[in-house]
Write a protein that holds these residues in place. Sequence first.
Motif, PDB file in Angstrom:
ATOM      1  N   VAL A 172       0.864  -1.184   0.000  1.00  0.00           N
ATOM      2  CA  VAL A 172       0.000   0.000   0.000  1.00  0.00           C
ATOM      3  C   VAL A 172       0.898   1.229   0.000  1.00  0.00           C
ATOM      4  O   VAL A 172       1.865   1.306   0.765  1.00  0.00           O
ATOM      5  CB  VAL A 172      -0.929   0.023   1.229  1.00  0.00           C
ATOM      6  CG1 VAL A 172      -1.769   1.306   1.239  1.00  0.00           C
ATOM      7  CG2 VAL A 172      -1.843  -1.198   1.244  1.00  0.00           C
ATOM      8  N   TRP A 173       0.569   2.184  -0.872  1.00  0.00           N
ATOM      9  CA  TRP A 173       1.305   3.447  -0.938  1.00  0.00           C
ATOM     10  C   TRP A 173       0.352   4.593  -0.611  1.00  0.00           C
ATOM     11  O   TRP A 173      -0.834   4.546  -0.960  1.00  0.00           O
ATOM     12  CB  TRP A 173       1.870   3.682  -2.333  1.00  0.00           C
ATOM     13  CG  TRP A 173       2.897   2.689  -2.770  1.00  0.00           C
ATOM     14  CD1 TRP A 173       4.249   2.771  -2.614  1.00  0.00           C
ATOM     15  CD2 TRP A 173       2.664   1.462  -3.470  1.00  0.00           C
ATOM     16  NE1 TRP A 173       4.872   1.673  -3.173  1.00  0.00           N
ATOM     17  CE2 TRP A 173       3.919   0.856  -3.703  1.00  0.00           C
ATOM     18  CE3 TRP A 173       1.502   0.809  -3.923  1.00  0.00           C
ATOM     19  CZ2 TRP A 173       4.046  -0.372  -4.360  1.00  0.00           C
ATOM     20  CZ3 TRP A 173       1.629  -0.404  -4.573  1.00  0.00           C
ATOM     21  CH2 TRP A 173       2.886  -0.975  -4.790  1.00  0.00           C
ATOM     22  N   ALA A 174       0.872   5.607   0.050  1.00  0.00           N
ATOM     23  CA  ALA A 174       0.080   6.806   0.337  1.00  0.00           C
ATOM     24  C   ALA A 174       0.903   8.048   0.035  1.00  0.00           C
ATOM     25  O   ALA A 174       2.105   8.107   0.360  1.00  0.00           O
ATOM     26  CB  ALA A 174      -0.379   6.834   1.786  1.00  0.00           C
ATOM     27  N   THR A 175       0.257   9.025  -0.556  1.00  0.00           N
ATOM     28  CA  THR A 175       0.858  10.342  -0.772  1.00  0.00           C
ATOM     29  C   THR A 175      -0.038  11.374  -0.108  1.00  0.00           C
ATOM     30  O   THR A 175      -1.233  11.481  -0.424  1.00  0.00           O
ATOM     31  CB  THR A 175       0.980  10.669  -2.261  1.00  0.00           C
ATOM     32  OG1 THR A 175       1.829   9.703  -2.890  1.00  0.00           O
ATOM     33  CG2 THR A 175       1.570  12.062  -2.468  1.00  0.00           C
ATOM     34  N   THR A 235       4.336  14.332   1.468  1.00  0.00           N
ATOM     35  CA  THR A 235       5.052  13.185   2.030  1.00  0.00           C
ATOM     36  C   THR A 235       4.530  11.921   1.370  1.00  0.00           C
ATOM     37  O   THR A 235       3.374  11.849   0.948  1.00  0.00           O
ATOM     38  CB  THR A 235       4.888  13.069   3.558  1.00  0.00           C
ATOM     39  OG1 THR A 235       3.498  13.028   3.892  1.00  0.00           O
ATOM     40  CG2 THR A 235       5.548  14.224   4.271  1.00  0.00           C
ATOM     41  N   LYS A 236       5.404  10.939   1.289  1.00  0.00           N
ATOM     42  CA  LYS A 236       5.034   9.668   0.683  1.00  0.00           C
ATOM     43  C   LYS A 236       5.474   8.531   1.597  1.00  0.00           C
ATOM     44  O   LYS A 236       6.547   8.587   2.201  1.00  0.00           O
ATOM     45  CB  LYS A 236       5.676   9.518  -0.691  1.00  0.00           C
ATOM     46  CG  LYS A 236       5.209  10.562  -1.699  1.00  0.00           C
ATOM     47  CD  LYS A 236       5.843  10.349  -3.069  1.00  0.00           C
ATOM     48  CE  LYS A 236       5.337  11.404  -4.061  1.00  0.00           C
ATOM     49  NZ  LYS A 236       5.902  11.204  -5.419  1.00  0.00           N
ATOM     50  N   LEU A 237       4.628   7.503   1.664  1.00  0.00           N
ATOM     51  CA  LEU A 237       4.915   6.344   2.502  1.00  0.00           C
ATOM     52  C   LEU A 237       4.568   5.074   1.747  1.00  0.00           C
ATOM     53  O   LEU A 237       3.725   5.079   0.841  1.00  0.00           O
ATOM     54  CB  LEU A 237       4.114   6.386   3.807  1.00  0.00           C
ATOM     55  CG  LEU A 237       4.326   7.608   4.712  1.00  0.00           C
ATOM     56  CD1 LEU A 237       3.306   8.688   4.402  1.00  0.00           C
ATOM     57  CD2 LEU A 237       4.246   7.213   6.182  1.00  0.00           C
ATOM     58  N   CYS A 238       5.215   3.976   2.146  1.00  0.00           N
ATOM     59  CA  CYS A 238       4.940   2.668   1.559  1.00  0.00           C
ATOM     60  C   CYS A 238       4.910   1.628   2.668  1.00  0.00           C
ATOM     61  O   CYS A 238       5.752   1.656   3.575  1.00  0.00           O
ATOM     62  CB  CYS A 238       6.024   2.306   0.544  1.00  0.00           C
ATOM     63  SG  CYS A 238       5.832   0.663  -0.183  1.00  0.00           S
ATOM     64  N   ILE A 274      -2.884   4.026  -2.927  1.00  0.00           N
ATOM     65  CA  ILE A 274      -2.792   3.023  -3.983  1.00  0.00           C
ATOM     66  C   ILE A 274      -2.548   1.676  -3.324  1.00  0.00           C
ATOM     67  O   ILE A 274      -1.618   1.513  -2.529  1.00  0.00           O
ATOM     68  CB  ILE A 274      -1.655   3.331  -4.973  1.00  0.00           C
ATOM     69  CG1 ILE A 274      -1.902   4.681  -5.660  1.00  0.00           C
ATOM     70  CG2 ILE A 274      -1.530   2.227  -6.012  1.00  0.00           C
ATOM     71  CD1 ILE A 274      -0.748   5.130  -6.531  1.00  0.00           C
ATOM     72  N   MET A 275      -3.404   0.708  -3.646  1.00  0.00           N
ATOM     73  CA  MET A 275      -3.223  -0.654  -3.164  1.00  0.00           C
ATOM     74  C   MET A 275      -2.797  -1.536  -4.328  1.00  0.00           C
ATOM     75  O   MET A 275      -3.433  -1.530  -5.382  1.00  0.00           O
ATOM     76  CB  MET A 275      -4.512  -1.188  -2.535  1.00  0.00           C
ATOM     77  CG  MET A 275      -4.912  -0.478  -1.256  1.00  0.00           C
ATOM     78  SD  MET A 275      -6.209  -1.365  -0.382  1.00  0.00           S
ATOM     79  CE  MET A 275      -6.473  -0.251   1.013  1.00  0.00           C
ATOM     80  N   ASP A 276      -1.734  -2.280  -4.140  1.00  0.00           N
ATOM     81  CA  ASP A 276      -1.218  -3.155  -5.188  1.00  0.00           C
ATOM     82  C   ASP A 276      -2.268  -4.207  -5.523  1.00  0.00           C
ATOM     83  O   ASP A 276      -2.791  -4.877  -4.638  1.00  0.00           O
ATOM     84  CB  ASP A 276       0.059  -3.829  -4.694  1.00  0.00           C
ATOM     85  CG  ASP A 276       0.860  -4.472  -5.812  1.00  0.00           C
ATOM     86  OD1 ASP A 276       0.294  -4.707  -6.895  1.00  0.00           O
ATOM     87  OD2 ASP A 276       2.053  -4.749  -5.603  1.00  0.00           O
ATOM     88  N   GLU A 277      -2.564  -4.366  -6.800  1.00  0.00           N
ATOM     89  CA  GLU A 277      -3.554  -5.367  -7.181  1.00  0.00           C
ATOM     90  C   GLU A 277      -2.955  -6.774  -7.174  1.00  0.00           C
ATOM     91  O   GLU A 277      -3.687  -7.756  -7.286  1.00  0.00           O
ATOM     92  CB  GLU A 277      -4.164  -5.039  -8.542  1.00  0.00           C
ATOM     93  CG  GLU A 277      -3.168  -4.793  -9.666  1.00  0.00           C
ATOM     94  CD  GLU A 277      -2.736  -6.078 -10.356  1.00  0.00           C
ATOM     95  OE1 GLU A 277      -3.522  -7.042 -10.321  1.00  0.00           O
ATOM     96  OE2 GLU A 277      -1.626  -6.121 -10.903  1.00  0.00           O
TER      97      GLU A 277
END
Length: 399
Positions: A172-175, A235-238, A274-277
């Motif tokens: 999961v990614w977040a911006t 900011t961005k996180l994973c 964004i969630m990886d499919e």
Amino acid sequence: MDTAAHKQQIADRIREIAAELIAFSHWISDHPEIGLEEHESSVKVAETVRDLARTACQVGYGSLPTAVLAEVGSGELVVALCAEYDALAEVGHACGHNIIASTSLGAFVALVPFVDELGITLRLIGTPAEENEGGKIMLLREGAFDGVHAAFMLHPGPVDLYSMVPLACTNVWATFTGRESHASNAPEKGVNALDAATLTLTAIGLARQQMKAGQQIHGVITEGGGAPNVIPGTTKLCWNVRGLTIADMWETAEILKRCIEGAAHATGCTAEIIMDEKAYAAIRQYEPLLDFYAANAEALGRTVSRDLPVGGSTDMGNVSQLIPSIHPKLGLGDDTLKLHTREFQAAARGPAGDAAVIDGAIILAQTIADAAGTAAVREQLIAEGAFQSANDTTNGAVR
């Protein structure tokens, strides 16, 4: 020739090419390439197959230019050996994929002369990007595993284990987007995206109190601002999110999503999630094959523990959900070692790793011989041949 005689000749063949297999393992270790960038490694796999097995081997399959595929025989039972050769950033082959590639390649080479006698079609599948992109999921979707009745590989570890028990996993990614401003002259005009990241991490920490066993959230800040006197506007996180099952994993992802959205609301930022499919599935254990594996390992003097720790994730789980598979641990004889460390990388290229290459190749090849030569298991594997097409409604993602 009976199965016992086949197994002895297989072991003899692997010992004959031991120097070549160890040299191959060292080469892979000395040339680490991260997932989807294994250009030199994939070519090396193919060249070594051609040299040792005297059979064709293609580089590139479908959308994966660093996949590898070789196939021999025409028997009714179709078996695949999976070879991983991607490395980790910074610590190279600290997961021991040089051993994985070498054992599967060695087993393939040793079995080639016996495919007709065993009544098998033997496939070697070089599977890129296990660590980061789920290469096996893409290969499932694109047909590399079509027709396979059983898939085999092993993974090095500190000690010998009957199997791995990995968790389902996705990314999961977040911006967070706020508004930059001077941190001293005009702080009231800023919207602090780093505060949103901080609140998210705090919310995750609190949420862990109510999470189920096996549910995990862990990640990093990949972008956190550029200067201390500027309020960060982005900011961005994973994260990796995990669970004992795919359903538990997606539930964990929803927990994370709430933490992100709450932090965005509290700080006035916006959040893109964004969630990886592509999700890594847990492993479906196939005990008849694992029992063969354990017996062959113990015949070489190894002690195979059935006390199985839970943790980690692998795209071999996706294969196992659709095709009978094994994914045991091959020990390096040191229970103080930890995967994904420089110490493990050194051990995997050292004397313990070299011994594991030869033992592992023998055990894998002998396990396939057992499966082919044991009527009840052989018939069961062939009968399950339609399992993939009947059950995979997700193109390999196994949601």
